[in-house]
Write an enzyme that holds these catalytic residues in place. Structure first.
Site, PDB file in Angstrom:
ATOM      1  N   GLU A   3      -6.967   3.639  -5.389  1.00 42.24           N
ATOM      2  CA  GLU A   3      -8.005   3.926  -4.568  1.00 42.24           C
ATOM      3  C   GLU A   3      -8.448   5.112  -5.078  1.00 42.24           C
ATOM      4  OE1 GLU A   3      -9.941   4.256  -0.193  1.00 42.24           O
ATOM      5  OE2 GLU A   3      -8.115   5.555  -0.967  1.00 42.24           O
ATOM      6  N   ASP A  34      -3.110   4.787  -2.300  1.00 43.27           N
ATOM      7  CA  ASP A  34      -4.039   5.328  -1.274  1.00 43.27           C
ATOM      8  C   ASP A  34      -4.400   6.650  -1.777  1.00 43.27           C
ATOM      9  OD1 ASP A  34      -5.544   4.987   1.300  1.00 43.27           O
ATOM     10  OD2 ASP A  34      -4.475   7.111   1.772  1.00 43.27           O
ATOM     11  N   ASP A  60       0.950  -1.201   0.159  1.00 37.36           N
ATOM     12  CA  ASP A  60       0.007   0.003  -0.037  1.00 37.36           C
ATOM     13  C   ASP A  60       0.857   1.307  -0.094  1.00 37.36           C
ATOM     14  OD1 ASP A  60      -2.410   1.668   0.375  1.00 37.36           O
ATOM     15  OD2 ASP A  60      -3.376   0.057   1.532  1.00 37.36           O
ATOM     16  N   HIS A  74     -11.110  -2.780   4.296  1.00 37.94           N
ATOM     17  CA  HIS A  74     -10.742  -2.347   5.801  1.00 37.94           C
ATOM     18  C   HIS A  74     -11.572  -0.853   5.960  1.00 37.94           C
ATOM     19  CE1 HIS A  74      -8.251   0.199   3.519  1.00 37.94           C
ATOM     20  NE2 HIS A  74      -7.723   0.779   4.401  1.00 37.94           N
ATOM     21  N   ASP A  75     -12.170  -0.468   5.100  1.00 38.72           N
ATOM     22  CA  ASP A  75     -12.739   0.957   5.501  1.00 38.72           C
ATOM     23  C   ASP A  75     -14.405   0.692   5.499  1.00 38.72           C
ATOM     24  OD1 ASP A  75     -10.456   2.451   5.582  1.00 38.72           O
ATOM     25  OD2 ASP A  75     -10.504   2.992   3.062  1.00 38.72           O
TER      26      ASP A  75
HETATM   27  O1  ISL Z   1     -14.709   9.860   2.133  1.00 39.40           O
HETATM   28  C1  ISL Z   1     -14.095   9.255   2.802  1.00 39.40           C
HETATM   29  C2  ISL Z   1     -14.054   9.448   4.078  1.00 39.40           C
HETATM   30  O2  ISL Z   1     -15.380   9.125   4.850  1.00 39.40           O
HETATM   31  C3  ISL Z   1     -13.633   8.011   2.442  1.00 39.40           C
HETATM   32  O3  ISL Z   1     -14.077   7.668   1.157  1.00 39.40           O
HETATM   33  C4  ISL Z   1     -12.102   8.190   2.277  1.00 39.40           C
HETATM   34  O4  ISL Z   1     -11.849   9.041   1.447  1.00 39.40           O
HETATM   35  C5  ISL Z   1     -11.687   6.939   1.979  1.00 39.40           C
HETATM   36  O5  ISL Z   1     -11.841   6.008   3.137  1.00 39.40           O
HETATM   37  C6  ISL Z   1      -9.998   6.722   2.061  1.00 39.40           C
HETATM   38  O6  ISL Z   1      -9.501   5.689   2.584  1.00 39.40           O
HETATM   39  C7  ISL Z   1      -8.064   5.520   2.763  1.00 39.40           C
HETATM   40  O7  ISL Z   1      -7.251   6.654   3.120  1.00 39.40           O
HETATM   41  C8  ISL Z   1      -7.566   7.058   4.403  1.00 39.40           C
HETATM   42  C9  ISL Z   1      -7.306   5.726   5.387  1.00 39.40           C
HETATM   43  O8  ISL Z   1      -7.764   6.068   6.464  1.00 39.40           O
HETATM   44  C10 ISL Z   1      -8.154   4.701   4.673  1.00 39.40           C
HETATM   45  O9  ISL Z   1      -8.094   3.295   5.502  1.00 39.40           O
HETATM   46  C11 ISL Z   1      -7.683   4.281   3.216  1.00 39.40           C
HETATM   47  O10 ISL Z   1      -8.130   3.190   2.919  1.00 39.40           O
HETATM   48  C12 ISL Z   1      -6.430   7.804   4.733  1.00 39.40           C
HETATM   49  O11 ISL Z   1      -5.212   7.362   4.216  1.00 39.40           O
END
Ligand code: ISL
Length: 573
Positions: free
Chosen positions: A282, A200, A99, A353-354
């Site tokens: 992403e 990311d 990542d 994971h989100d």
């Molecule tokens: O809009 C959002 C927040 O609610 C999400 O779509 C966000 O932009 C997305 O979750 C981004 O995620 C990635 O970057 C983040 C990290 O916390 C996440 O785990 C990762 O997947 C910051 O690096």
């Protein structure tokens, strides 16, 4: 040479290293833990492993805040462990990507520390450091993790931009030195043997000059102010092409390459290195059409991107306590695929994971019944592994992992949940409504330890985040040996894909799309035809009549009525 890039036929598997496998009993997953479970992944049929962040980090956002891009997080192991992990994947015929979090660094990264010491020196230009009045941030942008997107640093007399947590400082990609540093990091890792990166929030890296205020009306609609200025910034395409050319294009041979997988399942010699490491972007908020500009064939930007519109039924956000509308799943893929050209290729994912688990969102609580849990788990696997595009499984999907029975904020670890909880509390939201939101949306549902055994993931150790799913039958120890399990279903489907290119590269034709609750399509290539049928509902229903000789290969018998949540893959002869 094979005209199809490897990543179009591959099954990816995302590992959240902190929660995958713990080798030393400290309650935190680590690289040696992953090494000890590589056979689980190879047996499942995974082609490429993606590790969520493992670089040195203070872990304000669990590794998405990097302190050192060339070191492994202490609690996860060493560079030597990682080299062994890379080799371990390659020896089993699997690739491995890491990542890359380069929209921002940790505030503890040496670049940022230097910048604070000398904001007018070279590192000051790596970030968005703005002078101003300590009471008034430079613009009205808000952070995704609550509050303004700006933090005041009294020691430097500057504001610094952070779109995420207040320790995740945004990098200024307009500075060519930043772009060179990132390209060097990528090259360094490719040489070590990794096969590419997931990038990311990579669509956020270009911010417009002058950092104009966000539109408050758009902000109110979206919940975040300023996004329209940077979700597809002015120099995004240029930055991505540069990164591909200067970072991802190999100029030195890698330490190892994956062994070729032969048709009979055995392994051949190591493959020649891929000329360009894979770039998986992403890209939150990018719709289908902008996504095509980023990842469409021949455009030299990204290879694959995720489209997040699949995650929630329109009209809902992740924080709403609601049941996912299964009809939408069908509508999503139909609309999405109809807007793509034959040259476009997409990533197909349901969990990461989100997000809370899709299985729970769809079943809406009914997954407490193990039969429902199994049926929905198989249905989702069927759609994900036979849809047009490259499937990205997330750890635990193969065990029908579900949302966790958290009861209190003290049981959660995620900075987003914790900040949101505090924010809603301060706004005076009542305790029940507040908890309903947090429980619906928390990212920690998917971050608990992988359930290797019925007791849990990490043996006797107290895990950094405790899982709260005690239902028997859904651990790896129980699922792997059981031929009727959700695990076996994933393994069998992946094997089927490997032997029949119609399921990976074939055309997709919708079958009786007008029938509500019936999600069905045909995949065909070179005269070979497969029919995928699912009953997107908890009720038994009549199967639409189709012509042709239809022979079930997975999930039969195929009767005149469909069982609740039934999924069948058949051959059409
Ligand atoms: O809009 C959002 C927040 O609610 C999400 O779509 C966000 O932009 C997305 O979750 C981004 O995620 C990635 O970057 C983040 C990290 O916390 C996440 O785990 C990762 O997947 C910051 O690096």
């Amino acid at each position: 040479p094979d005209p199809v890039p490897w990543w179009q036929e591959a099954v990816f598997y995302q590992i959240y290293p902190r929660s995958f496998a713990d080798s030393d009993g400290d309650g935190i997953g680590d690289l040696r833990g992953i090494i000890s479970r590589l056979d689980h992944l190879a047996d499942l049929g995974v082609d490429c492993v993606w590790l969520s962040p493992i670089f040195d980090s203070p872990n304000q956002d669990m590794g998405y805040d990097v302190r050192d891009y060339r070191a492994v997080m202490e609690e996860m192991g060493t560079l030597e462990d990682l080299d062994e992990l890379i080799r371990g994947c390659h020896e089993r015929g699997m690739r491995i990507i890491l990542d890359l979090v380069v929209n921002h660094t940790s505030d503890q990264h040496a670049w940022f520390q230097e910048a604070l010491l000398d904001p007018d020196g070279p590192y000051g230009d790596y970030y968005f450091l703005e002078r101003g009045d300590p009471k008034t941030p430079p613009n009205n942008w808000t952070s995704f993790f609550s509050g303004p997107a700006w933090r005041w640093f009294p020691e430097a007399g500057r504001w610094a931009l952070h779109l995420f947590a207040d320790g995740q400082m945004d990098l200024r990609w307009d500075n060519p030195d930043v772009r060179r540093e990132v390209a060097d990091i990528v090259g360094w890792w490719l040489e070590r043997g990794i096969d590419g990166f997931r990038l990311d929030v990579i669509n956020y890296i270009s911010k417009p000059e002058g950092l104009p205020d966000g539109n408050a009306f758009v902000g109110a609609l979206m919940g975040f102010v300023g996004v329209e200025h940077y979700f597809y910034g002015p120099r995004l395409g240029e930055f991505l092409r540069g990164l591909r050319r200067d970072g991802f294009t190999r100029d030195r041979p890698p330490a190892s390459t994956p062994r070729r997988r032969l048709d009979d399942g055995s392994l051949g010699d190591p493959l020649p290195p891929d000329p360009v490491g894979v770039m998986v972007g992403e890209t939150p908020g990018v719709g289908v059409q902008l996504g095509r500009l980023l990842s469409g064939g021949g455009r030299d930007q990204l290879d694959l991107i995720f489209n997040f519109d699949v995650l929630d039924t329109p009209g809902h956000t992740r924080w709403d306590d609601y049941v996912y509308d299964p009809e939408y799943l069908k509508r999503f893929y139909r609309t999405y695929l109809s807007e793509l050209s034959p040259n476009d290729w997409i990533a197909v994912f349901l969990d990461n994971h989100d997000n809370p688990r899709m299985l729970s969102k769809l079943a809406g609580g009914a997954e407490r019944d193990p039969a429902v849990r199994t049926a929905v788990g198989k249905l989702l696997a069927t759609v994900q592994l036979t849809m047009r595009g490259t499937p990205f499984l997330y750890q635990g999907q193969e065990l029908a992992a579900v949302n966790q029975g958290f009861e209190h904020i003290d049981q959660l670890r995620d900075v987003e949940s914790v900040n949101r909880h505090a924010e809603l509390l301060a706004e005076g939201v009542g305790p029940r409504a507040l908890w309903r939101q947090i429980l619906a949306g928390s990212r920690d549902h998917a971050r608990v330890p992988m359930r290797w055994t019925r007791e849990g993931g990490f043996g006797d150790a107290v895990a950094w985040l405790e899982g709260r799913d005690e239902a028997p039958g859904f651990s790896a120890a129980e699922q792997v040996p059981d031929p009727a399990s959700v695990y076996a279903w994933h393994r069998d489907l992946i094997a089927l894909r490997r032997h029949h290119r119609a399921l990976t590269l074939g055309d997709l034709t919708w079958v009786r799309p007008e029938v509500k609750g019936y999600l069905a399509y045909e995949r065909s290539l070179d005269g070979e035809r497969f029919l995928i049928e699912t009953n997107l509902s908890p009720k038994q229903r009549r199967r639409p009549k189709l012509t042709g000789r239809i022979v079930p290969v997975l999930g039969g018998p195929r009767e005149s009525t469909m069982r609740p949540w039934e999924a069948i893959v058949s051959r059409i002869d």
